[in-house]
Motif scaffolding. Structure first.
Motif, PDB file in Angstrom:
ATOM      1  N   VAL A  15       0.839  -1.197   0.000  1.00  0.00           N
ATOM      2  CA  VAL A  15       0.000   0.000   0.000  1.00  0.00           C
ATOM      3  C   VAL A  15       0.874   1.248   0.000  1.00  0.00           C
ATOM      4  O   VAL A  15       1.818   1.373   0.775  1.00  0.00           O
ATOM      5  N   ILE A  16       0.565   2.180  -0.902  1.00  0.00           N
ATOM      6  CA  ILE A  16       1.299   3.441  -1.009  1.00  0.00           C
ATOM      7  C   ILE A  16       0.597   4.506  -0.173  1.00  0.00           C
ATOM      8  O   ILE A  16       1.210   5.164   0.643  1.00  0.00           O
ATOM      9  N   CYS A  17      -0.712   4.663  -0.387  1.00  0.00           N
ATOM     10  CA  CYS A  17      -1.468   5.634   0.404  1.00  0.00           C
ATOM     11  C   CYS A  17      -2.944   5.237   0.456  1.00  0.00           C
ATOM     12  O   CYS A  17      -3.420   4.467  -0.370  1.00  0.00           O
ATOM     13  N   ARG A  18      -3.634   5.766   1.467  1.00  0.00           N
ATOM     14  CA  ARG A  18      -5.056   5.521   1.661  1.00  0.00           C
ATOM     15  C   ARG A  18      -5.790   6.846   1.705  1.00  0.00           C
ATOM     16  O   ARG A  18      -5.220   7.853   2.095  1.00  0.00           O
ATOM     17  N   ASN A  19      -7.061   6.806   1.349  1.00  0.00           N
ATOM     18  CA  ASN A  19      -7.904   7.984   1.427  1.00  0.00           C
ATOM     19  C   ASN A  19      -8.778   7.828   2.670  1.00  0.00           C
ATOM     20  O   ASN A  19      -9.903   7.345   2.599  1.00  0.00           O
ATOM     21  N   LYS A  20      -8.244   8.220   3.822  1.00  0.00           N
ATOM     22  CA  LYS A  20      -8.946   8.035   5.086  1.00  0.00           C
ATOM     23  C   LYS A  20     -10.211   8.887   5.152  1.00  0.00           C
ATOM     24  O   LYS A  20     -11.190   8.506   5.776  1.00  0.00           O
ATOM     25  N   ARG A  21     -10.158  10.045   4.503  1.00  0.00           N
ATOM     26  CA  ARG A  21     -11.303  10.941   4.525  1.00  0.00           C
ATOM     27  C   ARG A  21     -12.512  10.348   3.816  1.00  0.00           C
ATOM     28  O   ARG A  21     -13.664  10.666   4.158  1.00  0.00           O
ATOM     29  N   ALA A  22     -12.284   9.476   2.839  1.00  0.00           N
ATOM     30  CA  ALA A  22     -13.375   8.888   2.068  1.00  0.00           C
ATOM     31  C   ALA A  22     -14.335   8.116   2.968  1.00  0.00           C
ATOM     32  O   ALA A  22     -15.554   8.188   2.788  1.00  0.00           O
ATOM     33  N   PHE A  23     -13.815   7.394   3.939  1.00  0.00           N
ATOM     34  CA  PHE A  23     -14.670   6.597   4.824  1.00  0.00           C
ATOM     35  C   PHE A  23     -15.461   7.489   5.772  1.00  0.00           C
ATOM     36  O   PHE A  23     -16.528   7.124   6.234  1.00  0.00           O
ATOM     37  N   HIS A  24     -14.926   8.667   6.077  1.00  0.00           N
ATOM     38  CA  HIS A  24     -15.611   9.611   6.960  1.00  0.00           C
ATOM     39  C   HIS A  24     -16.684  10.388   6.201  1.00  0.00           C
ATOM     40  O   HIS A  24     -17.774  10.630   6.725  1.00  0.00           O
ATOM     41  N   GLU A  25     -16.391  10.753   4.958  1.00  0.00           N
ATOM     42  CA  GLU A  25     -17.279  11.630   4.195  1.00  0.00           C
ATOM     43  C   GLU A  25     -18.306  10.881   3.336  1.00  0.00           C
ATOM     44  O   GLU A  25     -19.296  11.478   2.930  1.00  0.00           O
ATOM     45  N   TYR A  26     -18.072   9.602   3.040  1.00  0.00           N
ATOM     46  CA  TYR A  26     -18.943   8.874   2.124  1.00  0.00           C
ATOM     47  C   TYR A  26     -19.373   7.531   2.681  1.00  0.00           C
ATOM     48  O   TYR A  26     -18.680   6.928   3.488  1.00  0.00           O
TER      49      TYR A  26
END
Length: 161
Positions: A15-26
């Protein structure tokens, strides 16, 4: 370089990076793995672990899916042939996958959101999801559930001692 995969991750996935905000916002409903068209300096920058999916989203244009807003910083050792950090990047999917997946994303209130970027068997991949935006009260509800779950786990750990 040895890589220890975390629980639930496939073998050979880095894994290079994750979009942590996606789980909070969507609210995430459906996921798919996409290939990523990159230049040489972008791959080198990703291998160094530099990337961000923070404000990224995907868009369907002329039967192709594009990743917009993702940030892959310029490669430090790159010369004048270096890439633009925020350029649009083409995602690789089969036509039937695009048709099926895009049909869901075209519905009102749905969007395509990248969840994580990773290397799988040496190839750069992006996990894309069809998601709908959460309202403020949904976010609060999710936070309450997470707090409750954390409290339960803490109580169970204390009990084992």
């Amino acid at each position: 370089m040895a890589h220890n995969p975390k629980k639930g991750e496939d073998e050979g996935v880095q894994v290079i990076c994750r979009n942590k905000r996606a789980f909070h916002e969507y609210d995430i409903s459906d996921r798919i793995e996409c290939g990523l068209v990159l230049t040489g300096t972008e791959v080198k920058s990703l291998r160094d672990g530099h990337a961000s999916l923070e404000d990224a989203y995907a868009k369907l244009e002329d039967g192709e899916v594009w990743l917009l807003g993702s940030d892959i910083p310029e490669y430090a050792m790159g010369n004048r042939m270096n890439h633009k950090p925020k350029r649009p990047r083409k995602l690789l999917l089969h036509r039937q996958e695009i048709r099926k997946f895009a049909a869901k994303a075209e519905q009102k209130g749905f969007t395509l959101v990248p969840l994580r970027m990773y290397f799988k068997e040496g190839r750069a991949k992006v996990e894309l999801a069809v998601a709908s935006g959460k309202k403020l009260f949904d976010k609060r509800e999710s936070a309450k559930k997470a707090d409750a779950q954390r409290d339960i786990q803490r109580a169970l750990r204390e009990r084992r001692r």
